[in-house]
Scaffold this active site. Structure first.
Site, short mmCIF file in Angstrom:
data_model
loop_
_atom_site.label_atom_id
_atom_site.label_comp_id
_atom_site.label_asym_id
_atom_site.label_seq_id
_atom_site.Cartn_x
_atom_site.Cartn_y
_atom_site.Cartn_z
N ASP A 91 0.87 -1.17 0.00
CA ASP A 91 0.00 0.00 0.00
C ASP A 91 0.91 1.22 0.00
O ASP A 91 2.00 1.21 0.58
CB ASP A 91 -0.91 0.00 1.22
CG ASP A 91 -2.15 0.85 1.02
OD1 ASP A 91 -2.17 1.65 0.06
OD2 ASP A 91 -3.10 0.73 1.80
N CYS A 92 0.47 2.27 -0.64
CA CYS A 92 1.38 3.35 -1.04
C CYS A 92 2.10 3.98 0.14
O CYS A 92 1.47 4.43 1.11
CB CYS A 92 0.62 4.38 -1.84
SG CYS A 92 0.04 3.70 -3.41
#
Length: 818
Positions: free
Chosen positions: A342-343
């Site tokens: 996830d970023c």
């Protein structure tokens, strides 16, 4: 603001357009507003801003000159004969080709490929590629890999996932995935989108306060996993290639991603942030609840990607946990694809978790070695080279990750092209067929929560005036939800009385206008609920109540109404509306989630009887005081009586609810019958050999404990099947859809097990006065399974119960070992 009904009945516009023109205006040819879907397909204003930096360099409009990495025509374009590279040799298997490509790169070049924005390598003919695109319920421009402009102004926006799941229709879920992937391929051909989509979100809804419930398929692990597998199949599968012998070479339409793995369901609650939250989870809950949808997404859906989450689980960041990634996802589940963070999750390990005080290079090395292939962010690309040079990671680990990434791109046709999709283009975006599918998805998901005296559907024979009030009366943007596009244009303002400026309803000054508007109306439609300012990514709820003065608005409008009031609830998470449920003047209640671009038409179809609702709630709606017993950060699902802890979800909670999981009414009535009627108790007897050993279980009553309590499922052949037919008869006067939910319950004396669990479901359509026989077949091990405190999957001996619907039919199964 009461108006006559003629205009509405002739157009079926958005419910935000349910304010009706007068007979005179209609006769004079009053202006008719097109629905959002019609606008998108025909006359939607385009976003004039063109973000040129996001154009995929090698993409060209669809046709015979369409370019891919190994296209022979590129020699004239870039001066390189791509056929001289072994990674362009189609006779070689994809992993061999990927290893050849990676082997030609320097270390500096390799690390540039490890972030979501992989840079171009001109000497190898590689163009820049952005891995980050989103397709939660339609293409979105949230990720930089996709954007909209004059050429591709918009895409079909389906209902948000929680409402689509309420249809309990596997065929529909897959069909939406197929439509979305068709539009994604068309956008790719037009250089407006990528091929890798980080969807779907498949976290189980554990707590009703979670802000991201709108993105999820609800609270039951099997339902969530079934949705995941079907939607992923819709996104990825190319007909005829689903059973390719080597799944690592199976062609993909687009690449899907199961997220957010795992035990992720706290975003921002009373100062507790997802970026630093440590989820304390038992192995029992991990196996039984949190990981099960991901396992189904990988195994049943054959997803080509999985995304790890921001949080820690039992002290370890998920994106740096080798047990979660290498051992489980790649080892036990055999992922055919890549794992992405996830970023900025790698950065979060350092800055937010401050896990073991690791350095930037150490975080990169730990994540790569754990099995994290791709960093949505800049840590891999910024610190990967130095991490290798100082010994925090081996270059072989980087090579392994790059091979995983390039094999997926090869399966997508990024290197060799895929003629199957070359003809897709602008004409395939937001088609009439996709718009109708979005409408049907909203119709099928809408849940009829209450319908006293068969008030709905509204009859037009004696209804001349209708009032529309409430903060969602013109909820065009709210209906779209999140992870959509930001250049959608809402319709023109309408002359209706909202009663509140917005859903937060902090100011009660507008309530008298709404009260005045309902005076003299034959019926009132009151649209209330929540929106992304209340429940959203990064924003959890503090209570289960309607915000601000909405309750005051509803009560005053109801008191002033002479006719029946229909309450329409637009929200994702449940809300305590017992006051409305118990108010005899509120004759009907509909839950419509966030129903997407055609939600207004779908709601109108249901209200006026063009469509008979058949949706069921995929989550429990709790009473407001439910959350007073425990913080949102407590991850346990099972009740703890000594602490007053009530348990979570329908599987473990026995207290009062506003509306239970699976609740949903219809405009008709259905009767169930098992055909032929099974014996009250069937027996499954399993003979054990001397190498098989029984497992112990805790019992509430020690005298009820059998000699052989349970067996490990992986030590059984598990060939036993539970088969039966359910005959569903429509005994009412209207055609309708029925959702058949099948549950199993374990032997009552075993301690710490679930009350019941969904083991299967089926949505069917049955004409009035007719019946339909529906066959069910379940594997006994899978359907009667329990998970013990150590996370072992067991088949317990004793009497199990199979229940169809809300106890409409049931029978017992005795499991014996000898």
């Amino acid at each position: 603001m009461t108006k006559t009904l003629d205009f509405l009945l002739s157009t079926y516009l958005f419910l935000s357009f349910l304010v009706l023109s007068s007979d005179a205006a209609a006769a004079a040819g009053g202006e008719q507003t097109m629905s959002h879907g019609q606008c998108m397909a025909q006359t939607c204003p385009a976003n004039a801003d063109l973000n040129q930096s996001l154009v995929i360099e090698n993409a060209t409009p669809t046709g015979s000159n369409f370019t891919f990495i190994c296209d022979p025509l590129r020699k004239a374009q870039i001066g390189i004969d791509m056929s001289t590279f072994a990674f362009c040799d189609k006779k070689l298997p994809y992993p061999a080709r990927a290893r050849d490509l990676v082997g030609r790169m320097t270390l500096s070049e390799k690390v540039t490929q490890l972030g979501n924005n992989a840079t171009a390598l001109p000497r190898l003919g590689l163009t820049r590629y952005d891995w980050w695109s989103e397709a939660l319920h339609g293409m979105s421009n949230v990720g930089p890999g996709t954007f909209f402009d004059n050429l591709v102004p918009i895409a079909t926006s389906f209902p948000t996932v929680i409402l689509t799941t309420a249809s309990f229709n596997e065929v529909l879920w897959k069909s939406i995935g197929e439509a979305v992937s068709t539009e994604a391929r068309a956008a790719y051909n037009l250089a407006r989108g990528g091929l890798t989509y980080w969807s779907p979100t498949i976290n189980v809804v554990r707590d009703p306060r979670w802000g991201r419930i709108t993105e999820t398929p609800g609270e039951d692990p099997l339902v969530v996993g079934t949705y995941a597998a079907n939607y992923v199949r819709g996104l990825q599968d190319i007909p005829g290639t689903e059973k390719t012998a080597d799944l690592n070479s199976r062609p993909l339409k687009v690449s899907a991603c199961c997220k957010h793995y795992t035990a992720y369901d706290v975003d921002n609650w009373q100062g507790v942030q997802r970026y630093s939250f440590d989820a304390k989870v038992t192995e029992q809950d991990m196996v039984e609840t949190f990981n099960r949808p991901f396992e189904m997404c990988v195994k049943d859906g054959d997803a080509s990607s999985l995304m790890c989450s921001y949080n820690r689980v039992n002290g370890i960041p998920t994106c740096a946990d080798p047990k979660l990634l290498n051992e489980t996802v790649r080892g036990e589940w055999n992922l055919h694809g890549y794992i992405v963070a996830d970023c900025d999750s790698v950065e979060v390990i350092v800055d937010a978790h401050k896990w073991m005080n690791v350095t930037n290079e150490e975080a990169v090395g730990l994540s790569l070695r754990a099995g994290l292939d791709l960093d949505c962010g800049v840590y891999y690309t910024k610190y990967g080279e130095n991490a290798t040079k100082i010994g925090k990671v081996e270059e072989a680990d980087i090579d392994k990750s790059l091979v995983n990434l390039y094999v997926v791109l090869m399966r997508l046709g990024y290197f060799d092209g895929n003629p199957t999709f070359n003809n897709l283009g602008k004409q395939d975006m937001c088609t009439a067929q996709h718009i109708e599918l979005a409408t049907e998805a909203a119709r099928q998901g809408i849940v009829l929560l209450k319908n006293d005296n068969d008030t709905l559907p509204l009859s037009t024979s004696n209804l001349r005036t209708l009032a529309v009030v409430g903060p969602h009366g013109n909820a065009s943007e709210a209906m779209i939800g999140n992870y959509a596009f930001d250049n959608w244009k809402p319709g023109r303002p309408l002359n209706y009385a909202p009663g509140c400026v917005d859903v937060q309803c902090k100011d009660a000054n507008s309530i008298p206008q709404a009260v005045q508007a309902v005076n003299g109306a034959d019926a009132t439609i009151l649209i209330a609920g929540l929106d992304l300012s209340i429940e959203a990514e990064g924003l959890d709820r503090n209570d289960l109540l309607l915000p601000g003065n909405q309750v005051q608005l509803i009560n005053q409008v109801v008191d002033a109404s002479k006719g029946p009031v229909i309450l329409v609830m637009m929200c994702a998470g449940g809300v305590d509306i017992n006051f409305a449920k118990n108010n005899t003047k509120i004759k009907a209640i509909l839950w419509v989630g966030y129903p997407g671009e055609e939600g207004g038409r779908a709601i109108a179809d249901v209200v006026f009887g063009k469509y008979n609702p058949g949706g069921r709630l995929p989550i429990t709606w709790y009473q407001a005081d439910y959350i007073n017993n425990f913080p949102m950060t407590s991850m346990q699902l099972r009740p703890v009586d000594s602490q007053g802890y009530p348990g979570r979800t329908y599987r473990f909670f026995t207290g009062p609810t506003v509306f239970p999981f699976g609740h949903g009414l219809s405009y008709t009535k259905f009767a169930y019958q098992l055909t032929p009627p099974p014996p009250q108790k069937s027996a499954i007897t399993i003979k054990l050999n001397n190498q098989q050993h029984c497992r112990d279980l805790e019992y509430k009553n020690a005298t009820a404990k059998p000699q052989c309590a349970a067996m490990l499922i992986n030590e059984l052949q598990c060939k036993e099947q539970i088969q039966f037919d359910v005959e569903v008869q429509n005994v009412g006067s209207k055609d309708g859809d029925e959702v058949i939910l099948v549950y199993s319950s374990p032997p009552a004396d075993i301690a710490g097990t679930h009350i019941k669990q969904v083991i299967g479901f089926k949505r069917i359509s049955v004409p009035a006065g007719k019946s339909q026989k529906v066959p069910f077949s379940f594997n006994a091990c899978t359907s009667l399974m329990i998970v013990d405190v150590g996370g072992s999957r067991l088949l317990a001996s004793g009497v199990h119960t199979i229940t169809i619907g809300d106890g409409l039919a049931s029978f017992l199964i005795q499991v014996n070992y000898n």
